[in-house]
Motif scaffolding. Structure first.
Motif, PDB file in Angstrom:
ATOM      1  N   UNK A 129       0.831  -1.196   0.000  1.00  0.00           N
ATOM      2  CA  UNK A 129       0.000   0.000   0.000  1.00  0.00           C
ATOM      3  C   UNK A 129       0.875   1.260   0.000  1.00  0.00           C
ATOM      4  N   UNK A 130       1.943   1.216   0.792  1.00  0.00           N
ATOM      5  CA  UNK A 130       2.812   2.394   0.857  1.00  0.00           C
ATOM      6  C   UNK A 130       3.751   2.496  -0.340  1.00  0.00           C
ATOM      7  N   UNK A 131       4.102   1.354  -0.905  1.00  0.00           N
ATOM      8  CA  UNK A 131       5.099   1.367  -1.994  1.00  0.00           C
ATOM      9  C   UNK A 131       4.474   1.820  -3.317  1.00  0.00           C
ATOM     10  N   UNK A 132       3.180   1.563  -3.485  1.00  0.00           N
ATOM     11  CA  UNK A 132       2.505   1.999  -4.706  1.00  0.00           C
ATOM     12  C   UNK A 132       2.186   3.491  -4.575  1.00  0.00           C
ATOM     13  N   UNK A 133       2.074   4.186  -5.679  1.00  0.00           N
ATOM     14  CA  UNK A 133       1.613   5.571  -5.588  1.00  0.00           C
ATOM     15  C   UNK A 133       0.588   5.851  -6.675  1.00  0.00           C
ATOM     16  N   UNK A 134      -0.241   6.838  -6.400  1.00  0.00           N
ATOM     17  CA  UNK A 134      -1.295   7.176  -7.357  1.00  0.00           C
ATOM     18  C   UNK A 134      -0.692   7.984  -8.497  1.00  0.00           C
ATOM     19  N   UNK A 135      -0.961   7.584  -9.715  1.00  0.00           N
ATOM     20  CA  UNK A 135      -0.503   8.366 -10.864  1.00  0.00           C
ATOM     21  C   UNK A 135      -1.712   9.108 -11.420  1.00  0.00           C
ATOM     22  N   UNK A 136      -1.645  10.434 -11.349  1.00  0.00           N
ATOM     23  CA  UNK A 136      -2.766  11.233 -11.871  1.00  0.00           C
ATOM     24  C   UNK A 136      -2.846  11.036 -13.375  1.00  0.00           C
ATOM     25  N   UNK A 137      -1.700  10.927 -14.025  1.00  0.00           N
ATOM     26  CA  UNK A 137      -1.687  10.781 -15.481  1.00  0.00           C
ATOM     27  C   UNK A 137      -2.423   9.511 -15.903  1.00  0.00           C
ATOM     28  N   UNK A 138      -2.295   8.476 -15.110  1.00  0.00           N
ATOM     29  CA  UNK A 138      -2.914   7.192 -15.492  1.00  0.00           C
ATOM     30  C   UNK A 138      -4.220   6.946 -14.762  1.00  0.00           C
ATOM     31  N   UNK A 139      -4.473   7.736 -13.742  1.00  0.00           N
ATOM     32  CA  UNK A 139      -5.608   7.518 -12.853  1.00  0.00           C
ATOM     33  C   UNK A 139      -5.599   6.065 -12.334  1.00  0.00           C
ATOM     34  N   UNK A 140      -4.419   5.621 -11.975  1.00  0.00           N
ATOM     35  CA  UNK A 140      -4.219   4.249 -11.485  1.00  0.00           C
ATOM     36  C   UNK A 140      -3.103   4.281 -10.456  1.00  0.00           C
ATOM     37  N   UNK A 141      -2.972   3.188  -9.729  1.00  0.00           N
ATOM     38  CA  UNK A 141      -1.816   3.064  -8.844  1.00  0.00           C
ATOM     39  C   UNK A 141      -0.674   2.401  -9.600  1.00  0.00           C
ATOM     40  N   UNK A 142       0.512   2.928  -9.377  1.00  0.00           N
ATOM     41  CA  UNK A 142       1.688   2.420 -10.088  1.00  0.00           C
ATOM     42  C   UNK A 142       2.757   2.031  -9.059  1.00  0.00           C
ATOM     43  N   UNK A 143       3.660   1.195  -9.481  1.00  0.00           N
ATOM     44  CA  UNK A 143       4.801   0.870  -8.608  1.00  0.00           C
ATOM     45  C   UNK A 143       6.069   1.167  -9.424  1.00  0.00           C
ATOM     46  N   UNK A 144       6.813   2.145  -8.954  1.00  0.00           N
ATOM     47  CA  UNK A 144       7.928   2.665  -9.745  1.00  0.00           C
ATOM     48  C   UNK A 144       9.269   2.185  -9.200  1.00  0.00           C
ATOM     49  N   UNK A 145      10.256   2.177 -10.080  1.00  0.00           N
ATOM     50  CA  UNK A 145      11.626   1.917  -9.658  1.00  0.00           C
ATOM     51  C   UNK A 145      11.829   0.551  -9.057  1.00  0.00           C
ATOM     52  N   UNK A 146      11.516  -0.475  -9.831  1.00  0.00           N
ATOM     53  CA  UNK A 146      11.696  -1.831  -9.292  1.00  0.00           C
ATOM     54  C   UNK A 146      12.571  -2.670 -10.233  1.00  0.00           C
TER      55      UNK A 146
END
Ligand code: BGC
Length: 768
Positions: free
Chosen positions: A467-484
């Motif tokens: 939950x904490x590692x994902x972040x909301x992407x306004x551009x995608x209107x979805x939750x994303x997980x970056x830098x993995x």
């Protein structure tokens, strides 16, 4: 070119002829172990050629100070090294005063055998030493399964063309270095070197971790099979003790030394008792004698093989391959000690210095669940439960809060000890495997009580992490997980790795599902866990926002999920266009070139589809397989098995078989040119899965039903295996013409075979 010198044999690993270039590879392949300790197949006598000496004790490690070029905040302080322990096999030998060293001899009729059925290692050869004396040597050695702190050696020398002196100088040497020290440091402190009558012992302790280990030896002798006594001379050095015995022989005589040895460690004894315990062990072994110990060894392995064996008829190399994998898995981990785990190299080498990887949960649990008592897999899960606090600390170090846990990529005691940024910080998918392991266990065993008792706490902490590692992407209107970094380590710092995102979403959903079930059925546990974790319903709603709205990269053009954002920018050149001289790419190409290429180290998107196969249609599986497999180089040992299973499930038996051979003979034929460093133990569980889940089509569907869909490679006459399933033992046999099931237990069992329900009555064979 991969090496191909192992002689095909159903029950043994055999090397005929001596080739100095193969010594280190054979030292790995012929390793012996008993789950508590193990060692490479080094020679007992001196050897001045290239060798990698290794003997290891389960759970004994050293925190070697991290070495990196550029320190990054969050790096662990140390990398845990599986410790190369005191050498107890050594025997210096002199023939009429000349040191016996295979590197200086003319050798003929050399044979080395690892007998997997009975659990011992042997060598036999004729050697002519530089001064002209000829000897015939036979040796046998094993580490006892029954007395798991003891090893035994029988070493015989026949004086072929001379009369004179054969000198045996058995020793214990604590001056052993790890091959992979970060700062060339010695990891042991020698506390005491103790001389006895026909025995000796060294007490040493590891620096920093302060594990104490007593290594004892005791010897006896025979000439022409008759026990003889011999007078010893002792040489005591700072880190080594040697007893020298001279036996006079006549031409044709056979002189034999029996050497018994023992490790006892402070993991199991009070420090003050270690030396005595070690002496008692060797005394007990010597009193029993080599042959009696060997007889009990044969019995122990016979018991193991009863449930673990897979029989393949009509293809000796495949048979040898699968038995080698099963044998090595058992040598590495027997499941009797919940403090131990399954190191990727077991007791066969040092690389991957830490003991436990995600390999255990993602690959090994099914093998141990099906071939051993249910408690063994539970021990593996509890290992992680016991390390939850450390996983929470680890996440805190990286900036996570509120009891979120990030399990380590590599660990000995729960602390992270891997220090490459792209793996330590980024290969977070491992957290998903922790919950998958629990799910898999509960699904297979129906022991749901594990979740309220232990599993749920782990699951809550991991759900918090995602939950904490994902972040909301306004551009995608979805939750994303970056830098993995996904399972495919040939890509770093990527965004929205399909596998990672899928696992993150699933972990949250499954945790919430289990929370609800525990609330209903285990109210007391629920209250205890909720209070301990300080969890509210509101928090779980926040988690679900992430799982419900997780982003997955998708290509409309190819109709496949993409391994990560931007994957299609790569030039997709299939591996069959790669010249053989360029492979393995991790040994031939710069890292920069690897990262830019499309080549996939190991199953990544397909790994997710393998774990959750029932959520994908056959067409979807086929499409993804056809997209990813042709660009996969399988340079992780964990790759071919997953591809073999998926290929079988989409009816591509030739491909499944090709991948099976690669997984089962990965080390025996040294596909990745690295067997000298040690064997790939954890992927061996994948080999087992390739037969049972791949060809056998075994699945335990979510409704708890055991299903099979047996297929057989054209190259085989038949295969059969046994599984433990919820306290029942089921034997499965498949030939080119028939398929048989046999229920060895006392209960009726319902199965789905090829989509049809069948009932297995106890002791009645069902033939299809
Ligand atoms: C693989 C990892 C694995 C590790 C230990 C690496 O080569 O990429 O997935 O955990 O080996 O087996």
């Amino acid at each position: 070119m991969n090496k191909n010198y192992i002689v095909p044999s159903e029950w043994s690993i055999i090397e005929n002829g001596f080739d100095a270039d193969n010594v280190e590879a054979s030292e790995s392949l012929f390793s012996i172990g008993n789950g508590s300790m193990g060692q490479r197949a080094n020679f007992e006598e001196d050897y001045s050629g290239k060798t990698f000496q290794g003997s290891y004790i389960g759970g004994i490690y050293y925190p070697d100070k991290t070495r990196v070029g550029w320190w990054k905040n969050g790096y662990p302080e140390y990398f845990a090294k599986v410790l190369n322990a005191p050498n107890w096999i050594g025997i210096h030998i002199k023939i009429n005063g000349t040191t016996f060293d295979l590197n200086t001899c003319k050798i003929s009729d050399f044979k080395r055998e690892l007998n997997m059925k009975e659990g011992w290692l042997s060598r036999s050869f004729t050697a002519e030493i530089p001064s002209g004396e000829k000897v015939e040597v036979t040796t046998k050695r094993f580490v006892s399964v029954e007395i798991n702190e003891v090893g035994a050696i029988e070493y015989s020398v026949k004086a072929v063309n001379f009369s004179g002196a054969i000198e045996f100088a058995p020793y214990v040497d604590s001056g052993i270095m790890n091959e992979d020290t970060n700062y060339d440091e010695f990891f042991w402190e020698i506390l005491e070197v103790i001389d006895g009558d026909n025995n000796a012992c060294i007490l040493s302790k590891t620096l920093k971790t302060e594990f104490h280990v007593a290594t004892a030896m005791q010897v006896s002798f025979a000439i022409n099979n008759k026990e003889v006594s011999a007078t010893k001379e002792t040489s005591k050095e700072e880190k080594k003790i040697t007893h020298t015995y001279k036996l006079q022989v006549l031409e044709g005589d056979v002189a034999t030394i029996y050497k018994y040895a023992s490790y006892t460690s402070s993991m199991n004894y009070e420090i003050a008792d270690l030396v005595e315990a070690s002496f008692l062990n060797v005394e007990k072994a010597a009193n029993l004698g080599f042959n009696a110990l060997l007889a009990s060894q044969i019995k122990s392995w016979d018991e193991i093989w009863k449930t673990a064996d897979i029989v393949i008829e009509g293809d000796v190399k495949a048979q040898q391959g699968i038995r080698f994998n099963i044998f090595q898995l058992n040598q590495t981990y027997m499941g009797t000690d919940a403090r131990l785990n399954i190191g990727p190299k077991g007791f066969t080498g040092e690389k991957y210095g830490g003991s436990t990887y995600w390999d255990t949960e993602a690959y090994c649990i099914p093998f141990y669940m099906a071939t051993k008592d249910q408690s063994v897999a539970k021990n593996l899960l509890k290992y992680r439960y016991n390390q939850l606090d450390k996983a929470i600390e680890n996440a805190e170090k990286l900036g996570f809060t509120n009891g979120a846990a990030l399990y380590p990529m590599v660990t000995m005691n729960g602390e992270e000890c891997h220090n490459e940024w792209e793996i330590t910080f980024e290969e977070i998918h491992r957290n998903g495997a922790m919950i998958y392991g629990i799910y898999n266990y509960v699904n297979y065993t129906q022991d749901f009580a594990y979740i309220p008792e232990f599993g749920l706490e782990v699951m809550i902490a991991i759900a918090r992490f995602w939950h904490q590692r994902a972040n909301y992407s306004a551009a995608k209107d979805k939750y994303v997980i970056l830098g993995v970094t996904g399972p495919n380590e040939y890509e770093n710092n990527i965004n929205n790795n399909y596998y990672t995102n899928y696992l993150a979403k699933w972990c949250i959903e499954y945790t919430v599902e289990c929370l609800n079930k525990v609330k209903e059925d285990y109210k007391e546990d629920f209250d205890r866990v909720i209070e301990k974790a300080n969890l509210t319903a509101e928090e779980t709603y926040e988690w679900l926002k992430v799982s419900d709205n997780m982003y997955f990269p998708y290509s409309e053009e190819h109709n496949v999920y993409l391994q990560q954002d931007g994957f299609l920018d790569k030039e997709l050149i299939p591996t069959d266009k790669l010249e053989a001289s360029q492979r393995p790419i991790n040994q031939k190409w710069s890292w920069d070139r690897i990262l830019r290429s499309c080549y996939i180290k190991q199953a990544d998107t397909l790994q997710g589809m393998y774990l959750f196969e029932d959520r994908f249609s056959k067409e979807e599986l086929e499409r993804h397989f056809d997209f990813y497999e042709p660009i996969t180089v399988h340079e992780s040992s964990l790759s071919p098995c997953v591809h073999s299973i998926l290929a079988a499930s989409i009816d591509r038996m030739p491909k499944a078989y090709e991948m099976y051979l690669r997984t089962s003979r990965l080390d025996l034929d040294d596909y990745n040119h690295e067997v000298h460093e040690g064997c790939h133990i954890t992927s061996m569980a994948g080999t087992w899965m390739a037969v049972v889940q791949g060809f056998g089509g075994m699945r335990v569907w979510q409704d708890g039903i055991l299903a099979f869909n047996p297929q057989i490679p054209e190259e085989w006459k038949s295969y059969s295996f046994t599984i433990n399933f919820r306290g029942n033992t089921i034997k499965v046999y498949k030939s080119q013409t028939e398929c048989k099931f046999f229920n060895e237990s006392e209960n009726e069992i319902k199965l789905i075979v090829d989509n049809k329900e069948i009932i297995l009555t106890p002791s009645v064979e069902v033939v299809l």
